[in-house]
Design a protein around this motif. Structure first.
Motif, PDB file in Angstrom:
ATOM      1  N   ASN A  83       0.868  -1.179   0.000  1.00 46.59           N
ATOM      2  CA  ASN A  83       0.000   0.000   0.000  1.00 46.59           C
ATOM      3  C   ASN A  83       0.904   1.228   0.000  1.00 46.59           C
ATOM      4  O   ASN A  83       1.464   1.581   1.032  1.00 46.59           O
ATOM      5  N   LYS A 138       0.132   4.217  -0.339  1.00 47.26           N
ATOM      6  CA  LYS A 138      -0.528   5.397   0.254  1.00 47.26           C
ATOM      7  C   LYS A 138      -0.300   6.624  -0.631  1.00 47.26           C
ATOM      8  O   LYS A 138      -0.216   6.483  -1.840  1.00 47.26           O
ATOM      9  N   HIS A 149      -9.559   1.109   4.767  1.00 49.12           N
ATOM     10  CA  HIS A 149      -8.295   1.322   5.481  1.00 49.12           C
ATOM     11  C   HIS A 149      -8.530   2.266   6.660  1.00 49.12           C
ATOM     12  O   HIS A 149      -9.328   3.196   6.565  1.00 49.12           O
ATOM     13  N   GLU A 151      -6.946   4.665   7.815  1.00 46.75           N
ATOM     14  CA  GLU A 151      -6.735   6.091   7.528  1.00 46.75           C
ATOM     15  C   GLU A 151      -7.970   6.697   6.876  1.00 46.75           C
ATOM     16  O   GLU A 151      -8.322   7.847   7.127  1.00 46.75           O
ATOM     17  N   GLU A 157      -5.422  -4.931  10.617  1.00 49.18           N
ATOM     18  CA  GLU A 157      -4.415  -3.892  10.837  1.00 49.18           C
ATOM     19  C   GLU A 157      -4.734  -3.112  12.111  1.00 49.18           C
ATOM     20  O   GLU A 157      -5.536  -2.164  12.088  1.00 49.18           O
ATOM     21  N   ALA A 177      -0.468  -0.046  15.296  1.00 48.22           N
ATOM     22  CA  ALA A 177       0.737  -0.666  14.726  1.00 48.22           C
ATOM     23  C   ALA A 177       1.103  -0.075  13.371  1.00 48.22           C
ATOM     24  O   ALA A 177       2.190  -0.322  12.845  1.00 48.22           O
ATOM     25  N   ILE A 178       0.198   0.736  12.810  1.00 47.02           N
ATOM     26  CA  ILE A 178       0.410   1.249  11.452  1.00 47.02           C
ATOM     27  C   ILE A 178       1.362   2.434  11.466  1.00 47.02           C
ATOM     28  O   ILE A 178       1.101   3.447  12.127  1.00 47.02           O
ATOM     29  N   GLY A 179       2.478   2.268  10.775  1.00 43.86           N
ATOM     30  CA  GLY A 179       3.424   3.362  10.630  1.00 43.86           C
ATOM     31  C   GLY A 179       4.149   3.739  11.900  1.00 43.86           C
ATOM     32  O   GLY A 179       4.767   4.802  11.964  1.00 43.86           O
ATOM     33  N   GLY A 192       0.670  -3.602   9.565  1.00 48.04           N
ATOM     34  CA  GLY A 192       1.076  -2.705  10.650  1.00 48.04           C
ATOM     35  C   GLY A 192       2.546  -2.903  10.957  1.00 48.04           C
ATOM     36  O   GLY A 192       2.906  -3.827  11.680  1.00 48.04           O
ATOM     37  N   SER A 193       3.401  -2.048  10.346  1.00 47.97           N
ATOM     38  CA  SER A 193       4.842  -2.096  10.591  1.00 47.97           C
ATOM     39  C   SER A 193       5.473  -3.450  10.225  1.00 47.97           C
ATOM     40  O   SER A 193       6.384  -3.913  10.910  1.00 47.97           O
ATOM     41  N   VAL A 194       4.985  -4.053   9.150  1.00 45.76           N
ATOM     42  CA  VAL A 194       5.627  -5.281   8.656  1.00 45.76           C
ATOM     43  C   VAL A 194       6.922  -4.901   7.942  1.00 45.76           C
ATOM     44  O   VAL A 194       6.957  -3.964   7.137  1.00 45.76           O
ATOM     45  N   LEU A 200      -0.367  -6.766   4.460  1.00 43.49           N
ATOM     46  CA  LEU A 200      -0.582  -5.491   3.792  1.00 43.49           C
ATOM     47  C   LEU A 200       0.533  -4.589   4.317  1.00 43.49           C
ATOM     48  O   LEU A 200       0.622  -4.349   5.522  1.00 43.49           O
ATOM     49  N   VAL A 201       1.387  -4.150   3.413  1.00 45.85           N
ATOM     50  CA  VAL A 201       2.643  -3.502   3.795  1.00 45.85           C
ATOM     51  C   VAL A 201       2.617  -2.046   3.362  1.00 45.85           C
ATOM     52  O   VAL A 201       2.391  -1.755   2.181  1.00 45.85           O
ATOM     53  N   GLY A 202       2.845  -1.134   4.283  1.00 43.52           N
ATOM     54  CA  GLY A 202       2.892   0.286   3.953  1.00 43.52           C
ATOM     55  C   GLY A 202       4.321   0.738   3.714  1.00 43.52           C
ATOM     56  O   GLY A 202       4.872   0.559   2.629  1.00 43.52           O
ATOM     57  N   GLY A 203       4.930   1.302   4.723  1.00 39.99           N
ATOM     58  CA  GLY A 203       6.269   1.892   4.606  1.00 39.99           C
ATOM     59  C   GLY A 203       7.287   1.010   3.899  1.00 39.99           C
ATOM     60  O   GLY A 203       8.010   1.471   3.002  1.00 39.99           O
TER      61      GLY A 203
HETATM   62  P1  PGA Z   1       2.801   0.303   7.618  1.00 41.56           P
HETATM   63  O1  PGA Z   1       1.337   0.519   6.990  1.00 41.56           O
HETATM   64  O2  PGA Z   1       3.352  -0.969   7.043  1.00 41.56           O
HETATM   65  O3  PGA Z   1       3.583   1.516   7.163  1.00 41.56           O
HETATM   66  O4  PGA Z   1       2.649   0.220   9.098  1.00 41.56           O
HETATM   67  C1  PGA Z   1       0.472  -0.576   6.806  1.00 41.56           C
HETATM   68  C2  PGA Z   1      -0.836  -0.108   6.249  1.00 41.56           C
HETATM   69  O5  PGA Z   1      -1.338   0.949   6.643  1.00 41.56           O
HETATM   70  O6  PGA Z   1      -1.421  -0.789   5.381  1.00 41.56           O
END
Ligand code: PGA
Length: 258
Positions: free
Chosen positions: A12, A14, A98, A100, A170, A174-176, A215-217, A235-238
């Protein structure tokens, strides 16, 4: 591990990457996951980059996803994008609900449900996000929150459609944050989600449906998360913004069945 569920790892992005940056990142991801088998890989760039990223991914096994969709088909909805439009841009997955969007853009449980139904009607794959806030977590409400969100988000769909939904657990805290859930904690809540799906659609659907953790994977924690029986990918963000890191998370998911 007896599960036959195929892991799914989605990036993701974002609100990151310009169009040129998105095509560069997509090309790097394509290269990074080349030769990795047994994992469904998806990237979700910003909407304006769907078409060019689709072109970059053409002929590869990397799937294309959108980060959101509106549930109406057409009309006076300034700024919104429909499922059919996303499909015509090459997307085959759409993230719905999501945290957010729930927190900042007013997505309610009802809207998430309408989005999930619209995505399924368009024959795309919803990645439906659920998860508790820190306050809810600290108050011991995690199971109640995800149960409510899963029941609401999957309202009005049949068992066959439910099979095509990917659920992403998520936890908002834990997200970001660089502070992921523990593998055991994430597994427990993914197990709760699977039990809710069993209650709604029966044991066979619950056994087959895929539940991601998000969440912070990172490459450093992916292997221990994927070792958990209820966690079928991420689901991977950063970490998805750096092709090598995203590739390493994908490889960790492939190793789960190896
Ligand atoms: P993150 O985001 O890996 O940066 O914590 C995950 C997400 O919001 O899908």
């Amino acid at each position: 591990m007896t599960t036959t569920r195929r892991p799914i790892v989605a990036g993701n992005w974002k609100m990151n990457t310009t169009v040129p940056e998105a095509t560069v990142l997509a090309a790097a991801v394509r290269k990074a996951v080349d030769g990795v088998h047994g994992v469904e890989v998806v990237v979700c760039p910003p909407a304006v980059s769907l078409v060019p990223v689709h072109a970059v991914l053409d002929g590869s096994d990397v799937g294309l996803g959108a980060q959101d969709a509106y549930f109406e088909a057409t009309g006076a909805h300034t700024g919104e994008v429909s499922v059919e439009m996303l499909a015509s841009a090459g997307a085959t997955y759409v993230i719905a609900g999501h945290s957010e969007r729930r927190a900042r853009f007013g997505d309610t449980d009802d809207w998430v449900s309408r989005k999930v139904r619209a995505i399924l009607s368009g024959r795309l794959v919803p990645i439906m996000c659920v998860g508790e806030t820190l306050d809810e977590h600290d108050a011991g409400q995690t199971d109640a929150v995800v149960t409510r969100q899963v029941r609401a988000g999957m309202a009005g769909i049949g068992a066959h459609e439910a099979l095509g939904v990917v659920v992403a657990y998520e936890p908002v805290w834990a997200i970001g944050t660089g502070r992921p859930a523990t593998p055991e904690g994430a597994n427990e809540t993914c197990g709760t989600i699977r039990a809710v799906v069993a209650d709604l659609f029966g044991a066979a659907v619950a056994e087959a449906i895929r539940i991601q953790y998000g969440g912070s994977v990172t490459p450093a924690n992916a292997t221990s998360l994927f070792a958990q029986p209820h966690i079928d990918g991420a689901l991977v963000g950063g970490a998805s913004l750096v092709a090598a890191n995203f590739g390493a998370v994908v490889s960790a998911a492939a190793a789960r069945h190896g």
